[in-house]
Design an enzyme around this catalytic site. Structure first.
Site, PDB file in Angstrom:
ATOM      1  N   TRP A  23      34.968  34.862  32.713  1.00  0.00           N
ATOM      2  CA  TRP A  23      35.537  33.850  33.606  1.00  0.00           C
ATOM      3  C   TRP A  23      35.266  34.224  35.062  1.00  0.00           C
ATOM      4  O   TRP A  23      35.388  35.396  35.422  1.00  0.00           O
ATOM      5  CB  TRP A  23      37.042  33.764  33.368  1.00  0.00           C
ATOM      6  N   ASP A  59      44.540  34.201  22.566  1.00  0.00           N
ATOM      7  CA  ASP A  59      45.521  34.136  23.649  1.00  0.00           C
ATOM      8  C   ASP A  59      46.898  34.475  23.092  1.00  0.00           C
ATOM      9  O   ASP A  59      47.247  34.021  22.006  1.00  0.00           O
ATOM     10  CB  ASP A  59      45.641  32.712  24.197  1.00  0.00           C
ATOM     11  N   HIS A  63      50.258  34.468  27.896  1.00  0.00           N
ATOM     12  CA  HIS A  63      49.195  34.066  28.822  1.00  0.00           C
ATOM     13  C   HIS A  63      49.558  32.794  29.585  1.00  0.00           C
ATOM     14  O   HIS A  63      49.220  32.637  30.763  1.00  0.00           O
ATOM     15  CB  HIS A  63      47.902  33.849  28.036  1.00  0.00           C
ATOM     16  N   HIS A 163      47.180  24.168  26.900  1.00  0.00           N
ATOM     17  CA  HIS A 163      47.940  25.383  26.579  1.00  0.00           C
ATOM     18  C   HIS A 163      49.435  25.077  26.493  1.00  0.00           C
ATOM     19  O   HIS A 163      50.142  25.617  25.632  1.00  0.00           O
ATOM     20  CB  HIS A 163      47.692  26.465  27.643  1.00  0.00           C
TER      21      HIS A 163
HETATM   22  N1  LIG Z   1      39.912  35.074  32.443  1.00  0.00           N
HETATM   23  C1  LIG Z   1      40.600  34.078  33.062  1.00  0.00           C
HETATM   24  C2  LIG Z   1      41.112  34.306  34.313  1.00  0.00           C
HETATM   25  C3  LIG Z   1      41.853  33.311  34.949  1.00  0.00           C
HETATM   26  C4  LIG Z   1      42.032  32.089  34.313  1.00  0.00           C
HETATM   27  C5  LIG Z   1      41.513  31.867  33.055  1.00  0.00           C
HETATM   28  C6  LIG Z   1      40.785  32.868  32.448  1.00  0.00           C
HETATM   29  C7  LIG Z   1      40.217  32.663  31.121  1.00  0.00           C
HETATM   30  O1  LIG Z   1      39.508  33.484  30.580  1.00  0.00           O
HETATM   31  C8  LIG Z   1      40.526  31.430  30.425  1.00  0.00           C
HETATM   32  C9  LIG Z   1      41.300  31.868  29.238  1.00  0.00           C
HETATM   33  N2  LIG Z   1      40.409  32.286  28.162  1.00  0.00           N
HETATM   34  C10 LIG Z   1      42.212  30.791  28.705  1.00  0.00           C
HETATM   35  O2  LIG Z   1      43.011  31.169  27.877  1.00  0.00           O
HETATM   36  O3  LIG Z   1      42.141  29.654  29.104  1.00  0.00           O
HETATM   37 ZN   LIG Z   2      43.350  29.930  26.489  1.00  0.00          ZN
HETATM   38 ZN   LIG Z   3      41.852  32.974  26.683  1.00  0.00          ZN
END
Ligand SMILES: Nc1ccccc1C(=O)C[C@H](N)C(=O)O
Ligand SMILES: [Zn+2]
Ligand SMILES: [Zn+2]
EC number: 3.5.1.9
Length: 215
Positions: A23, A59, A63, A163
């Site tokens: 990301w 996740d 998160h 989410h």
């Molecule tokens: N690394 C991040 C840093 C900041 C915001 C999102 C991410 C993500 O990787 C998205 C994540 N996989 C998610 O669960 O949406």
């Molecule tokens: Zn996610």
């Molecule tokens: Zn994620």
């Protein structure tokens, strides 16, 4: 007794290496040697630096909700069992409820959105999942939703609607899967997160196994 038929396995995990796309702004994957065989050490040992959301990962509710469980606290049964792989390519920005097929009894749904997984570069135009689709899946008894995209919400999302819909239904999430070689259909999913105390996510070695009753 006839020999037990070997059930085919599909590895749906990304290989982890220094250049694995992460990301934007997140921690790059790193690996350094702590000990090496020779110079008095009988073994090779290395250390990893990585985002919890690197590659194929699960996740934790933590998160997307600060008061929710970490990845070490989630039950494992959602990540192990029969699943349905759905071809969701050409869905554009988000998978809408209208494309959902008859899910049968499947409690785990994995969406394929790429023709070819972008292993070599970050792609910000990935397909997400509309919150309405998450809610519809929950109403049909789905407990886990997975996708080959890096997130079930769009990269620029600030409201994280998909989410939040997962949180409301207490579903589980897998992201960053590689489904290029997997035909749509029913499989056994095995994708167990590590018990990382305080973890907002965990890498998983995700595989699909041919169901024993497959023809
Ligand atoms: N690394 C991040 C840093 C900041 C915001 C999102 C991410 C993500 O990787 C998205 C994540 N996989 C998610 O669960 O949406
Ligand atoms: Zn996610
Ligand atoms: Zn994620």
């Amino acid at each position: 007794m006839s020999p037990r038929k070997r059930q085919r396995i599909w590895d749906i995990s990304q290989k982890l290496h220094a250049d694995v796309p992460v990301w934007p702004g997140d921690t790059a994957f790193g690996q350094v040697d702590t000990w090496q065989i020779g110079d008095g050490s009988p073994v090779n040992v290395s250390a990893l630096t990585m985002s919890t959301h690197t590659g194929a990962h699960a996740d934790a509710p933590l998160h997307y909700d600060a008061a929710s469980p970490d990845i070490a606290s989630v039950d494992l049964d959602a990540y192990l069992g029969e699943c349905l792989v759905v071809d969701a390519r050409d869905c554009g920005a988000a998978i809408q409820p209208e494309i959902l097929p008859d899910l049968g009894e499947a409690q785990r749904i994995l969406f394929r959105t790429y023709d070819a997984f972008p292993h070599d570069a970050w792609r910000e135009d990935f397909t997400a999942i509309a919150a309405e689709t998450v809610t519809e899946l929950a109403s049909r008894g789905v407990r886990l939703v997975g996708i080959d995209s890096p997130s079930i919400d769009p990269q620029n999302s600030k409201t994280m609607d998909a989410h939040k819909a997962v949180l409301t239904a207490d579903m589980r999430i897998l992201e960053g899967l590689v489904l290029d070689s997997v035909p749509a259909g029913r499989y056994e999913l095995i994708a167990l997160p590590l018990p990382i105390a305080g973890g907002d996510a965990s890498p998983v070695r995700a595989i699909l196994r041919e169901l024993a009753d497959a023809g």
